[in-house]
Design a protein around this motif. Structure first.
Motif, PDB file in Angstrom:
ATOM      1  N   LEU A 180     -15.513  58.901   8.666  1.00 23.78           N
ATOM      2  CA  LEU A 180     -14.568  57.511   9.346  1.00 23.78           C
ATOM      3  C   LEU A 180     -14.506  56.568   8.285  1.00 23.78           C
ATOM      4  CD1 LEU A 180     -12.595  57.184  11.702  1.00 23.78           C
ATOM      5  CD2 LEU A 180     -14.662  56.324  12.623  1.00 23.78           C
ATOM      6  N   GLN A 181     -15.632  56.053   7.948  1.00 24.12           N
ATOM      7  CA  GLN A 181     -15.549  54.939   7.252  1.00 24.12           C
ATOM      8  C   GLN A 181     -14.918  55.278   5.782  1.00 24.12           C
ATOM      9  OE1 GLN A 181     -19.528  54.136   5.173  1.00 24.12           O
ATOM     10  NE2 GLN A 181     -19.241  51.814   5.634  1.00 24.12           N
ATOM     11  N   ARG A 182     -15.110  56.288   5.269  1.00 30.67           N
ATOM     12  CA  ARG A 182     -14.670  56.597   3.912  1.00 30.67           C
ATOM     13  C   ARG A 182     -13.170  56.832   3.891  1.00 30.67           C
ATOM     14  NH1 ARG A 182     -12.761  61.018   1.407  1.00 30.67           N
ATOM     15  NH2 ARG A 182     -13.286  62.545   3.246  1.00 30.67           N
ATOM     16  N   CYS A 183     -12.492  57.444   4.871  1.00 27.78           N
ATOM     17  CA  CYS A 183     -11.397  57.650   5.065  1.00 27.78           C
ATOM     18  C   CYS A 183     -10.372  56.212   5.237  1.00 27.78           C
ATOM     19  CB  CYS A 183     -10.636  58.792   5.991  1.00 27.78           C
ATOM     20  SG  CYS A 183     -11.340  60.221   5.421  1.00 27.78           S
ATOM     21  N   ILE A 184     -11.088  55.609   6.292  1.00 26.75           N
ATOM     22  CA  ILE A 184     -10.414  54.308   6.532  1.00 26.75           C
ATOM     23  C   ILE A 184     -10.444  53.372   5.512  1.00 26.75           C
ATOM     24  CG2 ILE A 184     -10.355  52.162   8.221  1.00 26.75           C
ATOM     25  CD1 ILE A 184     -10.971  54.377  10.309  1.00 26.75           C
ATOM     26  N   GLU A 185     -11.468  53.105   4.997  1.00 23.70           N
ATOM     27  CA  GLU A 185     -11.845  52.219   3.651  1.00 23.70           C
ATOM     28  C   GLU A 185     -10.605  52.470   2.753  1.00 23.70           C
ATOM     29  OE1 GLU A 185     -15.700  51.948   2.607  1.00 23.70           O
ATOM     30  OE2 GLU A 185     -16.273  50.543   4.087  1.00 23.70           O
TER      31      GLU A 185
END
Length: 118
Positions: free
Chosen positions: A22-27
């Motif tokens: 989730l973090q990787r994609c949103i960032e």
């Protein structure tokens, strides 16, 4: 979204991976940092995305229909302030994250980073 945090209510491998995905994609999509924090309990007053099992959220998320460990159930309830991304088991939390990202327009057309549409 700049003041959001990903709150991880579980420490098992699958939920940790779900938080990182989730973090990787949103960032990558927003070019902003989105921290992950370990939380011991759900607090709807804190803006961000909360990841955990359905039972971690009390009355804010419905209980799973099945107690069988191979039945995947997800619950996603988000708004501009954040929200809940939950599953009936740890694997379901990862599926719920991918469902949330798909609803936001992310796509995976084949395995690997070259198959992601972010």
């Amino acid at each position: 979204m700049n003041d959001w945090t990903i709150y991880q209510l579980r420490t098992d491998k699958c939920v940790r991976f779900a938080a990182k995905e989730l973090q990787r994609c949103i960032e990558r999509a927003t070019r902003t940092k989105l921290p992950i924090e370990r939380a011991t309990g759900y607090d709807p007053k804190l803006p961000g995305l909360w990841l955990g099992l359905s039972q971690d959220f009390g009355d804010a998320a419905p209980p799973p229909f099945s107690e069988h460990p191979f039945d995947d159930e997800i619950f996603v309830d988000t708004n501009r302030k954040g929200g809940i991304i939950a599953g009936g088991n740890p694997r379901s939390v990862l599926l719920a994250v991918y469902r949330f990202l798909t609803e936001q327009g992310f796509r995976w057309v084949r395995p690997g980073k070259d198959g992601e549409l972010i």
